[in-house]
Design an enzyme around this catalytic site. Structure first.
Site, PDB file in Angstrom:
ATOM      1  N   MET A  54       0.860  -1.190   0.000  1.00  0.00           N
ATOM      2  CA  MET A  54       0.000   0.000   0.000  1.00  0.00           C
ATOM      3  C   MET A  54       0.889   1.230   0.000  1.00  0.00           C
ATOM      4  O   MET A  54       1.776   1.343   0.846  1.00  0.00           O
ATOM      5  CB  MET A  54      -0.892   0.038   1.256  1.00  0.00           C
ATOM      6  CG  MET A  54      -1.901  -1.074   1.362  1.00  0.00           C
ATOM      7  SD  MET A  54      -2.798  -1.004   2.943  1.00  0.00           S
ATOM      8  CE  MET A  54      -1.545  -1.664   4.058  1.00  0.00           C
ATOM      9  N   GLY A  67     -19.900  15.556  13.570  1.00  0.00           N
ATOM     10  CA  GLY A  67     -21.019  16.362  13.123  1.00  0.00           C
ATOM     11  C   GLY A  67     -21.463  17.383  14.134  1.00  0.00           C
ATOM     12  O   GLY A  67     -21.983  18.443  13.770  1.00  0.00           O
ATOM     13  N   TYR A 122       0.364  -0.896 -14.146  1.00  0.00           N
ATOM     14  CA  TYR A 122       1.638  -0.175 -14.116  1.00  0.00           C
ATOM     15  C   TYR A 122       2.569  -0.704 -15.217  1.00  0.00           C
ATOM     16  O   TYR A 122       2.199  -1.581 -15.999  1.00  0.00           O
ATOM     17  CB  TYR A 122       2.250  -0.261 -12.723  1.00  0.00           C
ATOM     18  CG  TYR A 122       1.449   0.503 -11.696  1.00  0.00           C
ATOM     19  CD1 TYR A 122       1.328   1.891 -11.780  1.00  0.00           C
ATOM     20  CD2 TYR A 122       0.764  -0.144 -10.676  1.00  0.00           C
ATOM     21  CE1 TYR A 122       0.574   2.610 -10.862  1.00  0.00           C
ATOM     22  CE2 TYR A 122      -0.001   0.564  -9.749  1.00  0.00           C
ATOM     23  CZ  TYR A 122      -0.093   1.933  -9.849  1.00  0.00           C
ATOM     24  OH  TYR A 122      -0.857   2.644  -8.947  1.00  0.00           O
ATOM     25  N   HIS A 176      -6.467   0.865 -13.017  1.00  0.00           N
ATOM     26  CA  HIS A 176      -7.132   2.073 -12.534  1.00  0.00           C
ATOM     27  C   HIS A 176      -8.127   2.617 -13.556  1.00  0.00           C
ATOM     28  O   HIS A 176      -9.000   3.411 -13.209  1.00  0.00           O
ATOM     29  CB  HIS A 176      -6.099   3.143 -12.191  1.00  0.00           C
ATOM     30  CG  HIS A 176      -5.195   2.756 -11.063  1.00  0.00           C
ATOM     31  ND1 HIS A 176      -5.666   2.203  -9.906  1.00  0.00           N
ATOM     32  CD2 HIS A 176      -3.845   2.835 -10.923  1.00  0.00           C
ATOM     33  CE1 HIS A 176      -4.647   1.953  -9.093  1.00  0.00           C
ATOM     34  NE2 HIS A 176      -3.544   2.327  -9.690  1.00  0.00           N
TER      35      HIS A 176
END
Length: 677
Positions: A25, A645, A168, A254
């Site tokens: 990652m 919130g 890639y 992607h």
């Protein structure tokens, strides 16, 4: 409990404690100017949690191969100390780590240079058209990979992985879509795989036979013109013949319009591609080369099932963001404490394409381990948390993990806040699991949770007994001001989720943000988890049962120009695509006029005034802060923090709420106690 996936294994000459791999990652920690401290802390915590092998995010073999400004550069001496620090930190925890060698090719995000690729084929992902690589550039790039592998060994890594998946550079050479060359590196299947194999050969020569080299390849590109399945399998056989010590099977580019890692993808949906590779290797006499399955495996139970079925290793990436201890907890039989990856992508994948640190909605410490050390206080104090939504639960957990005594007060009959709504949405069932996990962790830490307990001015004496408080009461639905809304059959989104039996056959949702999209998705989907076979069939990847027809007609209408605005970019397109495929009518650029018993009168984007018929109108037009306990906190005179919130409903996301809660908890814990009286 997990005899297959937790048994020892070997990749090349490297013995591993188990068959669980933490997949690569990109974290946006790699290029921080901190000497690798944050990156080392991140990987050390995952090694401590029991992963058999960690694979780093891609380290670019050259500047032109970097995915963006936040990538490490393995061949740049300036990055050496930081990378060495990572390897050493993992080894101190008894772990093993591979450095992924990376070249983005046409996906490179470069400020002022043209990306390099097999051919000059425009990329929708990067928004650029690359330049076709010359033979000398091919040779120098292969040399860059080789020197990167040699450097990784010198820096103390246990292995390298060559990134040849997800669209890639190395993957681009295999696909007819992106390799339109007619020279020695393109034109047919054998020539298209020549360059990736030359890279593998160069790396193997550079590191020797005793240093493990993994290759991450694409089992399915999921784009038109991608590598044909038979060529993908033949390439994996060639990898084994050229000395790869393991084949790690990914899926998707992607640019693919098939979701691969989003919550709408059923867990384990992509294992079949790793299984096909394994069969191909065995048929070719390379059965000793292990195959690693990856993508959308978020529980050790799922990994065990795959390993029991014959797959050698299982890669789980984002689950280690959500819970670094996933292996240790599961091994100990404490699965109720395992924090689930929600597949939401908001703080991880979406951030990885920018410059903000990657983290996790349900574990905001991820990527910030040094900023929020969980050292137990020698002088524990008492804290109150008002509200048990995600922010309140995280604030309580963080305070209790620091050794403080915590009580949580929640007005509703159950904890979870808006997660109790989200858990109903297809693919979001784990939002409910997250609530249960938070509750189990709070119970383990001794936190008292009071349900149906609304805090008001009468509780000032109670609040004065605490050393501090967190207000995390969240939001309430904003009510519309349209003429006729009070007389019509109109529900808020919360009422609609809570009482589906109140909804008619024709539902109009006013508002087109994330909640409106989730509500529409729920209304037109089967009320059960979708199977992997059903998902693959819907996307033309398998022959299976067709999706059940929607039982309701649903329309979503919003004033703005974009349905799902505010949703994470890697999720929005997938979910909006699901709505379209299920026949949801999406209206944008509308002007609302009046709610009537027959529907809503509006003017559409073409300027036509018309009635959109509906048996039920649901409003999802925004939210308001819920701060009713604030006067009591002020009157009590205790230090307090307002998060999520309750602090600001504008642009609210759960990622922001839990991150604010973590920071607030640490600020309160670090503050000097206020003298009583």
């Amino acid at each position: 409990m997990y005899p297959h996936v937790l048994r020892p294994g070997t990749i090349g000459t490297l013995p591993l404690a188990n068959r669980v791999v933490m997949g690569a990652m990109h974290l946006n920690l790699e290029a921080l100017d901190d000497g690798g401290a944050a990156l080392a802390a991140f990987y050390a915590e995952r090694a401590r949690g029991g992963a058999g092998l960690l694979v780093t995010g891609g380290s670019a073999v050259s500047e032109t191969g970097a995915g963006g400004p936040g990538y490490s550069l393995v061949n740049d001496p300036a990055h050496g100390d930081a990378l060495a620090r990572v390897a050493a930190a993992v080894h101190r925890e008894g772990g093993r780590i591979a450095l992924q060698l990376f070249h983005a090719g046409r996906y490179a995000l470069l400020d002022d240079r043209t990306p390099l690729a097999p051919s000059a084929v425009h990329s929708r992902f990067s928004g650029t058209t690359p330049r076709a690589m010359t033979p000398s550039e091919l040779a120098s790039t292969a040399a860059d990979f080789a020197s990167g592998a040699r450097r990784a060994r010198e820096l103390g890594f246990d292995a390298v992985e060559l990134m040849g998946s997800e669209g890639y550079l190395l993957n681009q050479f295999l696909a007819p879509l992106t390799n339109r060359r007619t020279d020695a590196w393109g034109g047919d299947a054998e020539r298209r795989r020549r360059f990736p194999l030359e890279v593998l050969d160069a790396v193997r020569d550079a590191v020797g036979a005793d240093f493990p080299v993994l290759y991450r390849t694409s089992g399915a590109d999921l784009v038109e013109g991608g590598t044909p399945p038979e060529e993908a399998e033949a390439f994996c056989v060639a990898l084994a013949e050229h000395g790869a010590d393991a084949v790690d099977v990914g899926v998707g580019w992607h640019e693919s319009r098939v979701p691969t890692v989003q919550a709408v993808v059923p867990p384990g949906a992509w294992a079949r591609y790793a299984e096909s590779v394994r069969k191909a290797l065995h048929a070719a006499g390379h059965g000793r080369v292990p195959v690693i399955a990856s993508n959308r495996v978020n529980r050790l139970e799922q990994a065990e099932e795959l390993a029991r079925g014959g797959l050698d290793f299982v890669s789980m990436a984002r689950p280690f963001l959500a819970d670094p201890q996933i292996v240790a907890k599961s091994r100990a039989g404490r699965t109720e404490l395992v924090v689930p990856c929600l597949g939401c992508n908001e703080a991880c994948i979406d951030r990885s394409f920018g410059t903000e640190r990657v983290s996790c909605l349900v574990n905001p410490r991820a990527g910030h381990e040094l900023d929020f050390p969980e050292r137990v206080s020698a002088a524990p104090r008492r804290f109150a948390v008002v509200g048990a939504g995600p922010a309140g639960l995280e604030a309580a957990r963080a305070l209790a993990a620091l050794g403080h005594r915590v009580e949580v007060f929640e007005a509703a009959a159950e904890a979870g806040g808006q997660f109790t709504l989200a858990r109903r949405v297809p693919g979001k069932e784990d939002f409910g699991t997250a609530i249960r996990t938070w509750e189990a962790e709070l119970a383990r830490l001794g936190v008292r949770l009071h349900l149906r307990r609304r805090i008001g001015l009468g509780d000032v004496p109670l609040l004065r007994g605490f050393d501090g408080a967190v207000l995390a009461t969240g939001v309430t639905p904003r009510l519309p001001t349209l003429p006729g809304w009070a007389q019509a059959r109109l529900l808020t989104y919360a009422e609609a989720f809570a009482a589906p039996e109140e909804l008619g056959e024709r539902v109009l949702v006013l508002g087109g943000g994330g909640i409106a999209v989730d509500l529409a998705h729920w209304l037109v989907s089967p009320q059960r988890p979708r199977t992997a076979e059903e998902f693959l069939t819907e996307h033309g990847l398998a022959d299976g049962p067709r999706p059940e027809p929607a039982s309701r007609s649903v329309t979503v209408a919003r004033r703005g120009k974009r349905i799902g605005a505010g949703m994470g970019p890697s999720t929005r397109w997938a979910v909006v695509g699901e709505l379209r495929s299920r026949g949801v009518e999406l209206l944008t650029g509308v002007t609302y006029h009046e709610v009537t018993p027959d529907g809503v009168l509006l003017t559409d984007a073409e300027g036509t005034r018309r009635l959109v018929p509906a048996d039920t109108v649901v409003t999802a037009l925004g939210q308001e802060r819920e701060r009713s306990p604030l006067p009591a906190l002020r009157a009590a005179g205790v230090p307090y923090e307002v998060v999520g919130g309750a602090a600001d409903a504008a642009g609210l996301t759960a990622v922001r709420a839990t991150a604010e809660a973590l920071r607030a908890a640490h600020r309160l814990a670090a503050a000097e106690p206020v003298p009583s009286g």
